[in-house]
Design an enzyme around this catalytic site. Structure first.
Site, PDB file in Angstrom:
ATOM      1  N   ASP A 186       8.082   3.043  -1.101  1.00  0.00           N
ATOM      2  CA  ASP A 186       8.270   2.458  -2.419  1.00  0.00           C
ATOM      3  C   ASP A 186       7.072   2.745  -3.322  1.00  0.00           C
ATOM      4  O   ASP A 186       5.922   2.493  -2.961  1.00  0.00           O
ATOM      5  CB  ASP A 186       8.446   0.940  -2.291  1.00  0.00           C
ATOM      6  CG  ASP A 186       8.562   0.252  -3.634  1.00  0.00           C
ATOM      7  OD1 ASP A 186       9.566   0.478  -4.321  1.00  0.00           O
ATOM      8  OD2 ASP A 186       7.621  -0.474  -4.005  1.00  0.00           O
ATOM      9  N   GLU A 234      10.611   7.466  -2.675  1.00  0.00           N
ATOM     10  CA  GLU A 234      11.251   6.869  -3.846  1.00  0.00           C
ATOM     11  C   GLU A 234      10.435   7.267  -5.070  1.00  0.00           C
ATOM     12  O   GLU A 234       9.384   6.688  -5.350  1.00  0.00           O
ATOM     13  CB  GLU A 234      11.316   5.348  -3.693  1.00  0.00           C
ATOM     14  CG  GLU A 234      12.107   4.645  -4.780  1.00  0.00           C
ATOM     15  CD  GLU A 234      11.236   3.952  -5.812  1.00  0.00           C
ATOM     16  OE1 GLU A 234      11.775   3.582  -6.870  1.00  0.00           O
ATOM     17  OE2 GLU A 234      10.031   3.791  -5.578  1.00  0.00           O
TER      18      GLU A 234
END
Length: 493
Positions: free
Chosen positions: A193, A233
């Site tokens: 992330d 991501e």
């Protein structure tokens, strides 16, 4: 990771339940649909300022959901993806609170990034202008230490999310501890992330710079050594996605959602076809996620041309707002807190004006595009915008993050569009053709996507002129043809 459709969900929002309850839903109401599940942040606490993406303790399961053994139990039957929150942790964490109390005497001082640690000679106006900002406002937040000293800490996203110094021993130890916890709990895939923001360097954008690629590469190797796969991501220009795909196991195809919308709105799939011809093959495909619909992924960035022109991006965004009857406008940009400058907040179903045929066409293209498909829980159930929740929280992304009960799932599973979607999911999971070679063509507003594996074939033809599609599959057992309008009509009877 199985080449089957995967579910994306919050543990507590899909059935107002815990990890045990989620497994029961997967085993019953959603039986035989998903090969794996992306468990959105289940760490302590799940209800922070960013819905779990601001952990106070990244190594602890929120007790309201269960414990790591409950995660492991799901992993016995399904592939599990979990988020490694690379860039930051909560200002309420024990570590940061110790820093506030003890300053540089804290053993955790080096765990966090300050303006001074990146810019020891001061931040010039020129350097500040170069820093890429995903959200409005400064990238620094001033905190006052116990002795009265004011320190500017780096906060890429919100003032409650303090950026980690991943170069230090403390930063490395933090990430390693989480990786080991994942490994012990049967997590198969790690979503990195906000990894693109983790490296800050003077004189650069501090986003996806050369050192960022090297960091992601090193982190991927660590995860691989523990038997886990990494998924990066990154919301950025499409060429960045192609570059990062060479350094990690998998990337998201974030360009796909806006390109499919553009194709359906304009009845022109040339941009989509071009992207599918160059897109990374080691990707996870999505139409909707816990975040908004990415726009930057298909559009121009600076002087770099995008897959869509600025005018096409404007038309796309405005059509989403019209289709959602202005609801997405209330949740996007400066209209709601915790905003992302590069995303439109809306359910994908509402972005398509709740048109069932268009929605099934979009899902069919996703399932036939190269990569492993993931379906967000609201997308699975064709949920509409959660305006009551948005009005209550004033957090833009909550428009697509509703709290559901098991009874809501059971009701939504009876919708004709959801029944048809479940048939498409099962087809994608069972046809061996999808383990073979991909090819495509586009002519006279007809898009052909084909998979071939020996004698097994799967073919999708989308006619954008008349907004219909048909699927044909052939294997040793059968030949089958599905026309989406007929599939939908069957379930309306």
């Amino acid at each position: 990771m199985k080449n089957n459709v995967q579910l994306i969900t919050y543990v507590d929002r899909i059935a107002h339940s815990d990890l045990k309850g989620l497994k029961q839903v997967l085993d019953t109401e959603l039986h035989d649909l998903f090969g794996g599940v992306h468990l959105l942040p289940f760490y302590y606490p799940i209800d922070g300022s960013d819905a779990g993406f601001d952990p106070i303790d990244h190594g602890k399961v929120d007790e309201r959901l269960g414990d790591w053994n409950d995660v492991k139990q799901i992993g016995q039957h399904y592939d599990i993806m979990a988020d490694l929150i690379v860039n930051h942790m909560s200002a309420e964490s024990t570590e940061f609170q110790d820093v506030l109390a003890k300053g540089k005497q804290s053993p955790y001082w080096d765990l966090f990034l300050t303006k001074e640690s990146v810019f020891p000679n001061g931040l010039s106006a020129e350097d500040q202008a170069k820093i890429y900002r995903p959200r409005p406002g400064s990238c620094f937040t001033t905190y006052t230490l116990a002795d009265g000293t004011e320190v500017e800490f780096w906060t890429t996203f919100t003032s409650n999310q303090i950026d980690i110094n991943v170069h230090t021993a403390a930063g490395q130890a933090h990430l390693n501890n989480v990786l080991n916890r994942f490994h012990d709990s049967k997590v198969d895939l790690i979503r990195l992330d906000a990894a693109g923001y983790a490296i800050k360097k003077p004189g650069t954008s501090c986003f996806m710079i050369d050192e960022s690629f090297a960091f992601v590469d090193e982190l991927a190797k660590k995860a691989n050594s523990l038997g886990m796969t990494t998924l990066a991501e990154i919301h950025s220009h499409y060429m960045t996605q192609i570059d990062i795909a060479k350094r990690v196991d998998m990337v998201y195809d974030f360009a796909l959602p806006p390109l499919i919308l553009h194709s359906l709105f304009s009845k022109d799939a040339s941009a989509l076809t071009h992207w599918l011809s160059i897109a990374p093959r080691n990707c996870v495909t999505v139409l909707d996620t816990h975040d908004g619909i990415g726009i930057i992924d298909a559009g121009p960035v600076g002087n770099k041309a995008g897959l869509l022109t600025p005018a096409e991006i404007d038309n796309l965004v405005n059509q989403i707002h019209r289709n959602s009857k202005g609801e997405s406008l209330q949740a996007t940009g400066a209209a709601a807190s915790n905003v992302d400058l590069y995303q439109v907040n809306c359910t994908y179903y509402d972005a398509l004006a709740q048109n069932d045929v268009d929605y099934l066409i979009a899902r069919s293209i996703q399932f036939f595009a190269p990569g492993i498909p993931q379906v967000y829980y609201t997308g699975l159930l064709a949920e509409t915008n959660a305006m009551e929740l948005l009005n209550k929280t004033q957090v833009g992304r909550d428009i697509n993050r509703p709290y559901l009960h098991v009874s809501d799932i059971q009701t939504s599973m009876q919708k004709p569009v959801v029944k048809a979607l479940c048939e498409l999911i099962k087809l994608r999971n069972t046809q061996q053709a999808f383990n073979g070679e991909f090819s495509m063509s586009y002519d006279n507003q007809q898009l052909h996507l084909t998979w071939k594996n020996g004698d097994d074939t799967a073919n999708l033809i989308v006619d954008f002129a008349i907004k219909d599609a048909q699927i044909s599959v052939t294997n040793k057992q059968q030949s089958q043809r599905i026309v989406l309008t007929e599939l939908l009509a069957k379930h309306k009877l």
